[in-house]
Design an enzyme around this catalytic site. Structure first.
Site, PDB file in Angstrom:
ATOM      1  CB  THR A 273      39.423  40.432  42.344  1.00  0.00           C
ATOM      2  OG1 THR A 273      40.436  39.483  42.870  1.00  0.00           O
ATOM      3  CG2 THR A 273      39.801  41.772  42.580  1.00  0.00           C
TER       4      THR A 273
ATOM      5  N   GLY B 216      47.235  37.413  39.573  1.00  0.00           N
ATOM      6  CA  GLY B 216      48.017  38.866  39.760  1.00  0.00           C
ATOM      7  C   GLY B 216      49.464  39.072  39.456  1.00  0.00           C
TER       8      GLY B 216
HETATM    9  N1  ASP Z   1      44.076  39.795  40.896  1.00  0.00           N
HETATM   10  C1  ASP Z   1      44.039  38.966  42.200  1.00  0.00           C
HETATM   11  C2  ASP Z   1      45.204  38.753  42.826  1.00  0.00           C
HETATM   12  O1  ASP Z   1      46.031  38.301  42.055  1.00  0.00           O
HETATM   13  C3  ASP Z   1      42.966  37.927  42.106  1.00  0.00           C
HETATM   14  C4  ASP Z   1      41.587  37.954  41.418  1.00  0.00           C
HETATM   15  O2  ASP Z   1      41.819  39.005  40.496  1.00  0.00           O
HETATM   16  O3  ASP Z   1      40.751  37.292  41.708  1.00  0.00           O
HETATM   17  O4  ASP Z   1      45.423  38.877  44.060  1.00  0.00           O
END
Ligand code: ASP
Length: 330
Positions: free
Chosen positions: A196, A250
């Site tokens: 992300t 997440g």
């Molecule tokens: N936080 C993001 C999600 O759960 C994934 C990530 O941070 O890579 O969609």
């Protein structure tokens, strides 16, 4: 007459002092199983060059007196457009082989916010989140509604295969194969290399902003929405405390309202940015056996880049410091 001179001087003083914040930008490109040696020197250099490009673009805007919102949007668009990160081009695949993108943005001056979830053909979801914040009466749009709004706002669309990268496709095939072998639904791939992207910035007027953009998690079920578009979990900004962008598993970031909790500890608990971040990542998140990290920028420019995973793509640029890193011990 004297009163006018006095008021004039006061206005001038205010104008000067309102604009004397030293600008800062902090970015991340995801946290996860990033152990030293995971990438070749060439790959490391490519990641660092892209992080540096994003930092420089955002910082140049801040340095020229631009807004924190413009700076973070620019930095995030650069990372969304790169296949290196799990956002925009390079997003991970859902279990049924699609890309569903989430993003959010928040303005610390007004506490206005915008978010989108599950968009499939908007090139830069962070710009759509900003349009939601600035051009609609709402905070969050999902799926087809978000895309209809994007059309109305004239955002750039791409064919769904624009988001395809071989690396992410292979990661999905691996994850599916592992699930088949395990003979039960494994909620997440073993390889928790997130990706992300996010940015937080402080501009010369003392305004904070935060934004986050993601493809989510490999093999997520269609319709699954993570923390990245959730204000208070993936993103938060308030001039009274701090600006935060999260990355990690997440579901836990939502349950812990990670971004808001850090700023609340700063605002109500009187904690420093470093202490509040330390508590949320290393006590609360770790306590739930979950992984990830955050970037945090306080109203006075103090910042933290913390994670409990092996590494996190990250970088900071201020008047006195410029640094990008990947692994834990860098
Ligand atoms: N936080 C993001 C999600 O759960 C994934 C990530 O941070 O890579 O969609």
């Amino acid at each position: 007459m004297r009163l006018q001179v006095f008021l004039g001087a006061l206005l001038f003083w205010n104008a000067v002092h309102a604009a004397d914040h030293s600008p800062a930008i902090v970015i991340h490109g995801g946290a996860g199983a990033l152990e030293a040696g995971r990438y070749t020197p060439e790959e490391e250099a490519a990641y660092k060059a892209k992080l540096t490009e994003a930092l420089n673009a955002g910082y140049a805007t801040l340095d020229a007196g631009g807004t924190a919102l413009d700076a973070i949007e620019q930095a995030i668009v650069i990372m969304e457009d790169s296949p290196l990160f799990n956002a925009g081009k390079g997003s991970v695949f859902t279990k049924d082989g699609a890309n569903e993108l989430d993003a959010s943005i928040m303005d610390g001056a007004t506490r206005n916010a915008g978010a989108v979830a599950g968009v499939k053909s908007v090139k830069n979801p962070i710009s759509l989140a900003r349009a939601v914040m600035e051009k609609s009466r709402h905070v969050m749009f999902a799926r087809e509604g978000a895309e209809t709004f994007a059309k109305e706002q004239g955002l750039e669309f791409v064919a769904p295969d624009y988001f395809y990268t071989e690396r992410r496709w292979d990661a999905l095939q691996d994850a599916l194969e592992k699930e088949k072998k395990a003979k039960k639904e494994t909620a997440l791939p073993d390889d928790r290399k997130f990706g992300t992207v996010g940015a937080v910035a402080l501009d010369r007027d003392g305004n904070l902003a935060a934004g986050t953009s993601t493809g989510g998690m490999t093999m997520k079920q269609w319709g699954r929405v993570g923390d990245s578009p959730i204000i208070g979990a993936g993103t938060f900004a308030d001039n009274n405390s701090c600006a935060v962008s999260s990355t990690g598993h997440g579901e836990f970031f939502i349950r812990l309202t990670v971004a808001r909790d850090i700023c609340a500890q700063v605002e109500y608990g009187g904690k420093s940015v470093a202490d509040a971040t330390q508590d949320v990542i290393h006590n609360r998140l770790t306590g739930m056996d979950a992984e990830g990290g955050v970037i945090v920028l306080g109203k006075d420019g103090d910042f933290a880049m913390a994670f409990n995973s092996k590494g996190m793509f990250r970088g900071v640029k201020t008047a006195v410091e410029e640094r990008v890193a990947i692994y834990g011990n860098e």
